[in-house]
Design a protein around this motif. Sequence first.
Motif, PDB file in Angstrom:
ATOM      1  N   ALA A   1      24.542  38.268  47.064  1.00 17.99           N
ATOM      2  CA  ALA A   1      25.491  37.978  46.816  1.00 17.99           C
ATOM      3  C   ALA A   1      26.343  39.809  46.758  1.00 17.99           C
ATOM      4  N   ALA A   2      27.625  39.379  47.106  1.00 13.55           N
ATOM      5  CA  ALA A   2      28.305  41.438  46.959  1.00 13.55           C
ATOM      6  C   ALA A   2      27.197  42.481  47.731  1.00 13.55           C
ATOM      7  N   SER A   3      26.347  42.667  48.272  1.00 17.13           N
ATOM      8  CA  SER A   3      24.934  43.764  48.550  1.00 17.13           C
ATOM      9  C   SER A   3      25.772  45.076  48.999  1.00 17.13           C
ATOM     10  N   ALA A   4      27.417  44.920  49.553  1.00 14.97           N
ATOM     11  CA  ALA A   4      27.765  45.876  48.946  1.00 14.97           C
ATOM     12  C   ALA A   4      27.806  47.047  48.028  1.00 14.97           C
ATOM     13  N   VAL A   5      28.261  46.348  46.855  1.00 14.07           N
ATOM     14  CA  VAL A   5      29.539  46.224  45.680  1.00 14.07           C
ATOM     15  C   VAL A   5      27.834  46.920  45.008  1.00 14.07           C
ATOM     16  N   ARG A   6      26.756  45.685  45.085  1.00 16.24           N
ATOM     17  CA  ARG A   6      25.263  46.311  44.288  1.00 16.24           C
ATOM     18  C   ARG A   6      25.007  47.840  44.639  1.00 16.24           C
ATOM     19  N   ALA A   7      25.641  47.883  46.227  1.00 14.96           N
ATOM     20  CA  ALA A   7      24.792  49.567  46.545  1.00 14.96           C
ATOM     21  C   ALA A   7      25.530  50.936  45.477  1.00 14.96           C
ATOM     22  N   TRP A   8      26.517  50.686  44.494  1.00  8.30           N
ATOM     23  CA  TRP A   8      27.348  51.656  44.069  1.00  8.30           C
ATOM     24  C   TRP A   8      27.317  51.060  42.315  1.00  8.30           C
ATOM     25  N   GLY A   9      26.187  49.990  42.011  1.00  7.90           N
ATOM     26  CA  GLY A   9      26.073  48.952  40.777  1.00  7.90           C
ATOM     27  C   GLY A   9      26.295  49.833  39.598  1.00  7.90           C
ATOM     28  N   HIS A  10      25.731  51.312  39.883  1.00  7.18           N
ATOM     29  CA  HIS A  10      25.555  52.375  39.280  1.00  7.18           C
ATOM     30  C   HIS A  10      27.153  53.332  38.517  1.00  7.18           C
ATOM     31  N   VAL A  11      28.151  52.826  39.323  1.00  9.73           N
ATOM     32  CA  VAL A  11      29.696  52.966  38.808  1.00  9.73           C
ATOM     33  C   VAL A  11      30.698  52.176  38.661  1.00  9.73           C
ATOM     34  N   ARG A  12      30.999  52.529  37.327  1.00  8.68           N
ATOM     35  CA  ARG A  12      32.225  51.735  36.684  1.00  8.68           C
ATOM     36  C   ARG A  12      33.851  52.146  36.882  1.00  8.68           C
ATOM     37  N   LEU A  13      33.864  51.056  37.131  1.00  5.12           N
ATOM     38  CA  LEU A  13      35.678  50.671  37.830  1.00  5.12           C
ATOM     39  C   LEU A  13      36.563  50.522  37.108  1.00  5.12           C
ATOM     40  N   PHE A  14      37.533  51.363  37.473  1.00  4.81           N
ATOM     41  CA  PHE A  14      38.785  51.656  37.471  1.00  4.81           C
ATOM     42  C   PHE A  14      39.609  50.311  36.404  1.00  4.81           C
ATOM     43  N   SER A  15      39.467  49.367  36.866  1.00  7.12           N
ATOM     44  CA  SER A  15      40.327  48.294  36.841  1.00  7.12           C
ATOM     45  C   SER A  15      39.213  46.893  36.117  1.00  7.12           C
ATOM     46  N   ALA A  16      40.101  46.748  34.821  1.00  2.00           N
ATOM     47  CA  ALA A  16      39.175  45.913  33.773  1.00  2.00           C
ATOM     48  C   ALA A  16      39.116  44.252  34.171  1.00  2.00           C
ATOM     49  N   TRP A  17      38.236  43.299  33.692  1.00  2.00           N
ATOM     50  CA  TRP A  17      37.903  42.347  33.898  1.00  2.00           C
ATOM     51  C   TRP A  17      39.150  41.402  34.481  1.00  2.00           C
ATOM     52  N   SER A  18      40.361  42.027  33.527  1.00  2.00           N
ATOM     53  CA  SER A  18      41.370  41.088  33.961  1.00  2.00           C
ATOM     54  C   SER A  18      41.863  41.027  35.003  1.00  2.00           C
ATOM     55  N   GLU A  19      41.908  42.249  35.472  1.00  2.00           N
ATOM     56  CA  GLU A  19      41.973  42.287  37.090  1.00  2.00           C
ATOM     57  C   GLU A  19      41.449  42.181  38.594  1.00  2.00           C
ATOM     58  N   LEU A  20      40.075  41.578  38.048  1.00  2.00           N
ATOM     59  CA  LEU A  20      39.359  41.877  38.666  1.00  2.00           C
ATOM     60  C   LEU A  20      38.414  40.440  38.901  1.00  2.00           C
TER      61      LEU A  20
ATOM     62  N   PRO B   1      33.909  24.929  35.734  1.00  2.00           N
ATOM     63  CA  PRO B   1      33.439  23.472  36.033  1.00  2.00           C
ATOM     64  C   PRO B   1      32.022  23.957  35.571  1.00  2.00           C
ATOM     65  N   THR B   2      31.483  25.068  35.166  1.00  2.00           N
ATOM     66  CA  THR B   2      29.971  25.402  35.966  1.00  2.00           C
ATOM     67  C   THR B   2      29.855  25.545  34.611  1.00  2.00           C
ATOM     68  N   GLY B   3      30.406  25.718  33.393  1.00  2.00           N
ATOM     69  CA  GLY B   3      30.177  26.698  32.667  1.00  2.00           C
ATOM     70  C   GLY B   3      30.687  28.299  32.286  1.00  2.00           C
ATOM     71  N   TRP B   4      30.353  28.785  33.607  1.00  2.73           N
ATOM     72  CA  TRP B   4      30.486  30.073  33.634  1.00  2.73           C
ATOM     73  C   TRP B   4      31.435  30.729  32.404  1.00  2.73           C
ATOM     74  N   THR B   5      31.320  31.576  31.668  1.00  2.00           N
ATOM     75  CA  THR B   5      31.787  32.314  30.883  1.00  2.00           C
ATOM     76  C   THR B   5      32.806  33.838  31.497  1.00  2.00           C
ATOM     77  N   ARG B   6      33.949  33.803  31.762  1.00  2.00           N
ATOM     78  CA  ARG B   6      34.353  34.845  31.582  1.00  2.00           C
ATOM     79  C   ARG B   6      34.487  36.307  30.876  1.00  2.00           C
ATOM     80  N   PRO B   7      33.930  36.652  32.015  1.00  2.00           N
ATOM     81  CA  PRO B   7      33.603  38.001  30.730  1.00  2.00           C
ATOM     82  C   PRO B   7      35.499  38.437  30.069  1.00  2.00           C
ATOM     83  N   GLU B   8      34.766  39.448  29.429  1.00  2.00           N
ATOM     84  CA  GLU B   8      36.112  40.358  28.137  1.00  2.00           C
ATOM     85  C   GLU B   8      36.937  40.560  28.811  1.00  2.00           C
ATOM     86  N   ALA B   9      38.612  40.013  28.536  1.00  2.00           N
ATOM     87  CA  ALA B   9      39.608  40.495  30.038  1.00  2.00           C
ATOM     88  C   ALA B   9      39.502  42.198  29.984  1.00  2.00           C
ATOM     89  N   LYS B  10      39.792  43.362  29.064  1.00  2.00           N
ATOM     90  CA  LYS B  10      39.353  44.482  28.292  1.00  2.00           C
ATOM     91  C   LYS B  10      38.375  45.575  28.593  1.00  2.00           C
TER      92      LYS B  10
END
Length: 459
Positions: free
Chosen positions: A46-65, A76-85
């Motif tokens: 999944a997200a092969s294009a995103v992985r290609a620039w994986g070293h770069v940090r986004l301008f948006s926080a997890w709350s917006e992503l 329901p799978t037990g996934w933990t939402r990353p820290e919003a900020k």
Amino acid sequence: MSENSNPTTAALPIAVVGTGPIGLAAAAHLLERGLEPIVLEAGPSAASAVRAWGHVRLFSAWSELVDPAAARLLEPTGWTRPEAKRYPTGAEWATLYLQPLADVLGERVRYNTTVTGAASRGRDRIVDSGRQDQPFTLHTRDADGVQARLQVRAIIDATGTFTSPNPLGSDGLPAAGEYAHGDRITYLAPDTADPAIAARHATKRTAVVGSGHSALTALLTLAELAKDESGTRAVWVLRRGQVGNAFGGGESDELPARGALGLRAKEAVAAGHIEVVQGFRTERVEESGGRLVLVADDGRRIEDLDHVIGLTGFRPDHSWQSELRLTLDERLQAPVKLAPLIDPNQHSCGTVYPHGANELGHLEEGVYLVGMKSYGRAPTFLAMTGYEQVRSVAAALAGDHEAAARVELTLPDTGVCGGAGLFDDPDAAQSEGGGCCAAPAPALLSVGLGAPSPSSNSC
């Protein structure tokens, strides 16, 4: 008769092309609507294009992503939402959210599957008769070259623009010699944590062509490398006549990490770590004494270069859609109803009006371009925009036209522009990945360097 009114066609799955954040969100919204998606991804994960620039940090926080429907599918799978900020890197976005989302979708996702063509079944582009009664046929090719055909009810194209970077040539075409010297020209901000990439630029002179935030990211990466490797030099090549607002909105930018990036770049230029060449429109790439030379259309030359990084924006690839009747704006290559809302001469990220299925559709009923692909050559896209797009498209495909039309979204302003005063001079309006809030290649978002926090000046 619409494609929804054909019982046979209505029973078919809906194709989502691309497993980036918008494609996977589209699948989640379709499932919530009781519709069956099949998600096609050219890469091995999944997200092969995103992985290609994986070293770069986004301008948006997890709350917006994180898309709301995707979160409801994951929780329901037990996934933990990353820290919003927190501000993730591309790699974190892919591993902590996008791949888990694709895993939940399970066999609905087909990896190593490249879509090579799409058409109304049995009808090429010019045939009118019975066209709307037919499903779509997708032609695909897997990693072994095996070709297949797939019939679907509708097509949601979320392939983005990462694989189609703009060339160095200022007329939108490759500069003379650009391909010939392609071994020393790249189109992605360097990941100097990789020893091989660091060695490519350490103690060398690199030109970065472009005025957007991806260019600033690359320049700051090279400036940081210069602190440890003396002799490392960066040349910032701008088509515009002056730097002007290329540094962004600074402290007034509602995406703080993006504003901080521009401020750091401004400081690096003032300190002499980055050489700036303005009003330079590349016409040729030459070699002299084993090193590269950029030649402008006015004859000026930038010599003694070891490497060139082209970050002049991206464009959509519609080659596999040649038999579909797409209704595209002649300038932006975006859906014609959407183009006036996203024109970078008039709008920043924060002044784009909310839009959905109505603006994203085409003469070919049942085909939608979403995400960065929908913006064509406009550089102002944000992930939150894409999530609202696919919510509306899923509603439309489910026949809930009231929900599809109810599009509401509040976006952060760039603090840079909001009207016709975007560019410093008329010539600057030519695309160079700039605009007021340029997105990098892949990212569906503008990206920055480092993690912003209250105790840090990095962004």
